[in-house]
Design a protein around this motif. Structure first.
Motif, PDB file in Angstrom:
ATOM      1  N   PHE A 396      76.779  28.141  58.126  1.00 51.44           N
ATOM      2  CA  PHE A 396      75.438  28.067  58.687  1.00 51.44           C
ATOM      3  C   PHE A 396      75.478  28.242  60.197  1.00 51.44           C
ATOM      4  O   PHE A 396      76.220  27.555  60.905  1.00 51.44           O
ATOM      5  N   ASN A 397      74.673  29.181  60.680  1.00 52.67           N
ATOM      6  CA  ASN A 397      74.555  29.433  62.113  1.00 52.67           C
ATOM      7  C   ASN A 397      73.266  28.768  62.598  1.00 52.67           C
ATOM      8  O   ASN A 397      72.167  29.188  62.244  1.00 52.67           O
ATOM      9  N   THR A 398      73.412  27.733  63.416  1.00 54.13           N
ATOM     10  CA  THR A 398      72.228  27.007  63.877  1.00 54.13           C
ATOM     11  C   THR A 398      71.373  27.826  64.830  1.00 54.13           C
ATOM     12  O   THR A 398      70.198  27.492  65.060  1.00 54.13           O
ATOM     13  N   GLU A 399      71.940  28.905  65.397  1.00 53.81           N
ATOM     14  CA  GLU A 399      71.169  29.733  66.327  1.00 53.81           C
ATOM     15  C   GLU A 399      70.153  30.611  65.601  1.00 53.81           C
ATOM     16  O   GLU A 399      68.984  30.681  65.990  1.00 53.81           O
ATOM     17  N   ASP A 400      70.597  31.283  64.534  1.00 55.21           N
ATOM     18  CA  ASP A 400      69.680  32.171  63.814  1.00 55.21           C
ATOM     19  C   ASP A 400      69.229  31.608  62.471  1.00 55.21           C
ATOM     20  O   ASP A 400      68.391  32.197  61.789  1.00 55.21           O
ATOM     21  N   GLY A 401      69.808  30.456  62.061  1.00 56.13           N
ATOM     22  CA  GLY A 401      69.389  29.818  60.816  1.00 56.13           C
ATOM     23  C   GLY A 401      69.835  30.548  59.566  1.00 56.13           C
ATOM     24  O   GLY A 401      69.227  30.389  58.507  1.00 56.13           O
ATOM     25  N   ILE A 402      70.925  31.319  59.656  1.00 52.04           N
ATOM     26  CA  ILE A 402      71.384  32.124  58.525  1.00 52.04           C
ATOM     27  C   ILE A 402      72.728  31.599  58.012  1.00 52.04           C
ATOM     28  O   ILE A 402      73.637  31.326  58.797  1.00 52.04           O
ATOM     29  N   TYR A 403      72.817  31.449  56.690  1.00 54.14           N
ATOM     30  CA  TYR A 403      74.105  31.234  56.030  1.00 54.14           C
ATOM     31  C   TYR A 403      74.718  32.609  55.751  1.00 54.14           C
ATOM     32  O   TYR A 403      74.057  33.473  55.153  1.00 54.14           O
ATOM     33  N   ALA A 404      75.962  32.837  56.164  1.00 55.82           N
ATOM     34  CA  ALA A 404      76.564  34.156  55.962  1.00 55.82           C
ATOM     35  C   ALA A 404      78.076  34.055  55.931  1.00 55.82           C
ATOM     36  O   ALA A 404      78.672  33.155  56.520  1.00 55.82           O
ATOM     37  N   ASN A 405      78.693  35.017  55.248  1.00 55.14           N
ATOM     38  CA  ASN A 405      80.142  35.178  55.288  1.00 55.14           C
ATOM     39  C   ASN A 405      80.496  36.500  54.626  1.00 55.14           C
ATOM     40  O   ASN A 405      79.742  37.059  53.844  1.00 55.14           O
ATOM     41  N   GLN A 406      81.687  36.967  54.965  1.00 53.75           N
ATOM     42  CA  GLN A 406      82.205  38.192  54.371  1.00 53.75           C
ATOM     43  C   GLN A 406      82.824  37.871  53.020  1.00 53.75           C
ATOM     44  O   GLN A 406      83.613  36.925  52.898  1.00 53.75           O
ATOM     45  N   ILE A 407      82.483  38.638  51.988  1.00 56.68           N
ATOM     46  CA  ILE A 407      83.057  38.441  50.650  1.00 56.68           C
ATOM     47  C   ILE A 407      83.590  39.773  50.110  1.00 56.68           C
ATOM     48  O   ILE A 407      83.470  40.070  48.927  1.00 56.68           O
ATOM     49  N   THR A 408      84.186  40.538  51.009  1.00 62.62           N
ATOM     50  CA  THR A 408      84.669  41.869  50.640  1.00 62.62           C
ATOM     51  C   THR A 408      85.726  41.802  49.545  1.00 62.62           C
ATOM     52  O   THR A 408      85.670  42.552  48.555  1.00 62.62           O
ATOM     53  N   SER A 409      86.722  40.946  49.702  1.00 61.46           N
ATOM     54  CA  SER A 409      87.815  40.892  48.720  1.00 61.46           C
ATOM     55  C   SER A 409      87.313  40.408  47.365  1.00 61.46           C
ATOM     56  O   SER A 409      87.813  40.840  46.320  1.00 61.46           O
ATOM     57  N   TYR A 410      86.318  39.529  47.364  1.00 62.18           N
ATOM     58  CA  TYR A 410      85.744  39.058  46.105  1.00 62.18           C
ATOM     59  C   TYR A 410      85.067  40.208  45.361  1.00 62.18           C
ATOM     60  O   TYR A 410      85.315  40.438  44.174  1.00 62.18           O
ATOM     61  N   VAL A 411      84.201  40.958  46.061  1.00 60.50           N
ATOM     62  CA  VAL A 411      83.504  42.071  45.402  1.00 60.50           C
ATOM     63  C   VAL A 411      84.495  43.162  45.015  1.00 60.50           C
ATOM     64  O   VAL A 411      84.366  43.799  43.960  1.00 60.50           O
TER      65      VAL A 411
END
Length: 467
Positions: A396-411
C-alpha cells in the motif's frame, strides 16, 4: 483491448530467432528507460518479411466479489479486539472480547489483617483505530456467566455474560499512534468479594480450576457508534490488580488477577441492514455487491476475491511471447479517516472453487510468491507443486492510495502451464517468508478495512511478441 504499439523500422542482418529476441528485449528496455516515459508507446519491427519483434500492452480489468470467510478462528491470537464502527459498505460492526482470568496459585495472598486500598482493571492497548479522538471513548468489562471451554472459537462465536452490570468501565480521551494503558476502577462488589476470599484462604483460590468454576471469565465491550476499536495485548497488562497494605506500610502491595496464559477469543457481530452487504449472510459464498464499491474488513473476515478468468483466457491467446512486466493494481482506495489507515499489504492467496484458501498436498496454504523466487518446485515424487516459502503481497502506497506489486513470474508460470489456475483472495496480512516467518494473523487482530471502486482493479501487462 489489445494494442500493438507504434513501431520503428531498422536495418537488420540475418540473425537467429533467439538473438533477435534478446536484441528486441534489450532495445525495448532501453527505449522504456530512455527516450519515452510511456512504455505503451514503444514498439519495434524487424524485417517485415521475416522475423518481427513488437512490444505490446494489455490492461485487463478484473471483476471482484466479497466473501465472508468461513471457519475464521480467533482463539488465543495473543490479542483481542474491543469496540466497533459504522460504514456505508460494511454496516455496523461490533467486536467483543472474551477471556479467562488467571492468577499465581503459588503466590502470596493478603493475610487476614491486610487492609484493602483499591482495585484497578487495566487494558493494554497495542493498536488503535478510529475517529474523533478529541471525544471520550467508553469501554466496559463484564462477568461471563458461562465458561470458555478448551475448544476452538470463531469470529461469529459468543458466550453469555452479565450485560446490565459491569466489573469496570471508563471513558477516555485516547491518543492515536501512542501506546495507551487504560485504567478503570473495579466495582466494589467484585473487589471486596475477591479480597475477602483471598484473605480467608477460600477454596475458590486453591487452584486455577476452582477459580474458573467460581468466576468463568470476563467480557470487554465498546460502543460501535463511537467508531473506535482497540487491539489489546493479553497478558499481565490486561486484567485486574487488588492493592492492599498492612499497618506501618508506606506503599501498597498488588495482587494480580489477569489474562496471562489465559484462553481468549474475539467475537464479531454485524448489522448490515441498509448497507451494501445487507444480502451477504452465507459464509464461504462469493457475493456480487450492488453498487460500485468493494473492499475487505479485518476481524469480520470479509475478503476481496478477484476473478482471474480474464487473465487465464488472455494467456490462452498468446504464442511466442516474453513478459516484460506485469503489475497488479488495486486502487486508489476510497478516502479514509486519518487514523484508520488500511493494512500495508495484501497477501494474494489462491482461492478454491469453494471459496477457501487453496492448500497443496502437505496442507500448506498457497499464495503468489515473490519475483526473486520460484513459483513452483518438485515434490519427493517429482511432481510439480506450488512453492509456499516466499510470499509476496500488494504493497500500500499512502501517497497515491494504491495497492500494487509486480507479479510477472506468477503470470509467467500460469502461461507455461506450470501453476494451477485459480482466483485470488486479497488477504490483509504481512507476507511470510522463510527468512521472516509471520506467526500471527493481523487480519484477526483489528477492524481495519479498505474500500475501492470496482473499476480500479486491473492487471497491466507489457510483453514482447516474436513471429
Amino acid at each position: 483491448m489489445k494494442k500493438k504499439l507504434s513501431f520503428l523500422r531498422v536495418t537488420t542482418i540475418s540473425t537467429p530467432i533467439w538473438q533477435a529476441k534478446i536484441f528486441g528485449i534489450l532495445f525495448s528496455i532501453m527505449l522504456f528507460t530512455g527516450a519515452c516515459s510511456d512504455p505503451s508507446e514503444i514498439g519495434l519491427v524487424l524485417d517485415p518479411d521475416s522475423n518481427q519483434i513488437g512490444v505490446f500492452y494489455e490492461e485487463i480489468p478484473l471483476s471482484s466479489y466479497l466473501v465472508l470467510a468461513d471457519s475464521f478462528n480467533t482463539t488465543s491470537q495473543g490479542r483481542v479486539v474491543v469496540g466497533g464502527d459504522q460504514s456505508e459498505l460494511f454496516g455496523t460492526t461490533r467486536a467483543t472480547a472474551y477471556s479467562r482470568l488467571s492468577f499465581n496459585p503459588n503466590g502470596v495472598p493478603p493475610r487476614e489483617e491486610a487492609i484493602f486500598d483499591s482495585a484497578v482493571f487495566t487494558m493494554n492497548v497495542v493498536d488503535l483505530i478510529g475517529e474523533d479522538f478529541d471525544e471520550e471513548k467508553t469501554f466496559s468489562v463484564h462477568r461471563l456467566t458461562e465458561p470458555i471451554l478448551d475448544t476452538a472459537y470463531y469470529n461469529f462465536s459468543s458466550l453469555a455474560y452479565e450485560e446490565e452490570s459491569t466489573i469496570a468501565s471508563g471513558s477516555f480521551v485516547l491518543q492515536p499512534d501512542t501506546a495507551n494503558l487504560l485504567r478503570m476502577n473495579v466495582s466494589p462488589e467484585i473487589s471486596s468479594d475477591f479480597f475477602e476470599k483471598l484473605k480467608a484462604d477460600d477454596p475458590v483460590f486453591d487452584n486455577i480450576f476452582t477459580f474458573r468454576d467460581y468466576f468463568p471469565g470476563i467480557v470487554m465491550t465498546g460502543d460501535p457508534a463511537q467508531n473506535t476499536s482497540l487491539s489489546l495485548a493479553m497478558g499481565s497488562g490486561t486484567g485486574m490488580t487488588l492493592y492492599y497494605h498492612y499497618d506501618g506500610d508506606t506503599v501498597s502491595t498488588g495482587y494480580p488477577i489477569n489474562t496471562i496464559q489465559s484462553r481468549h477469543f474475539t467475537g464479531l457481530s454485524n448489522e448490515a441492514q441498509g448497507s451494501a452487504i445487507e444480502g451477504l449472510t452465507e459464509r464461504g459464498k462469493e457475493y456480487d455487491v450492488p453498487g460500485n464499491l468493494v473492499g475487505a474488513k479485518a476481524g469480520l473476515g470479509m475478503l476481496l476475491k478477484l476473478d482471474m478468468s480474464p487473465v487465464h483466457d488472455f494467456l490462452d491467446t498468446l504464442e511466442n511471447i516474453t513478459f516484460n512486466q506485469i503489475m497488479l493494481e488495486v486502487g486508489p482506495v476510497e478516502p479514509y479517516p486519518e487514523f484508520k489507515t488500511p493494512y500495508n499489504s495484501l497477501v494474494m492467496y489462491f482461492a478454491t472453487v469453494d471459496n477457501e484458501i487453496y492448500q497443496r498436498f502437505d496442507g500448506r496454504e498457497v499464495a503468489v510468491q515473490s519475483e526473486s523466487g520460484n513459483q513452483t518446485a518438485f515434490d519427493q515424487n517429482g511432481n510439480v507443486v506450488p512453492t509456499t516459502n516466499n510470499q509476496t503481497g500488494l504493497a500500500f502506497n499512502t501517497e497515491d492510495g494504491i495497492y500494487a506489486n509486480q507479479i510477472t513470474s506468477y503470470v509467467n508460470a500460469l502461461y507455461r502451464s506450470e501453476l494451477v489456475r485459480t482466483d485470488l483472495f486479497l488477504y490483509p496480512n504481512t507476507p511470510s517468508t522463510e527468512r521472516a516467518p509471520v506467526n500471527s494473523d493481523a487480519f484477526k487482530r483489528s477492524l481495519r478495512e479498505f474500500v475501492v471502486n470496482k473499476d480500479n482493479i486491473k492487471l497491466k501487462v507489457y510483453y514482447t511478441k516474436i513471429r
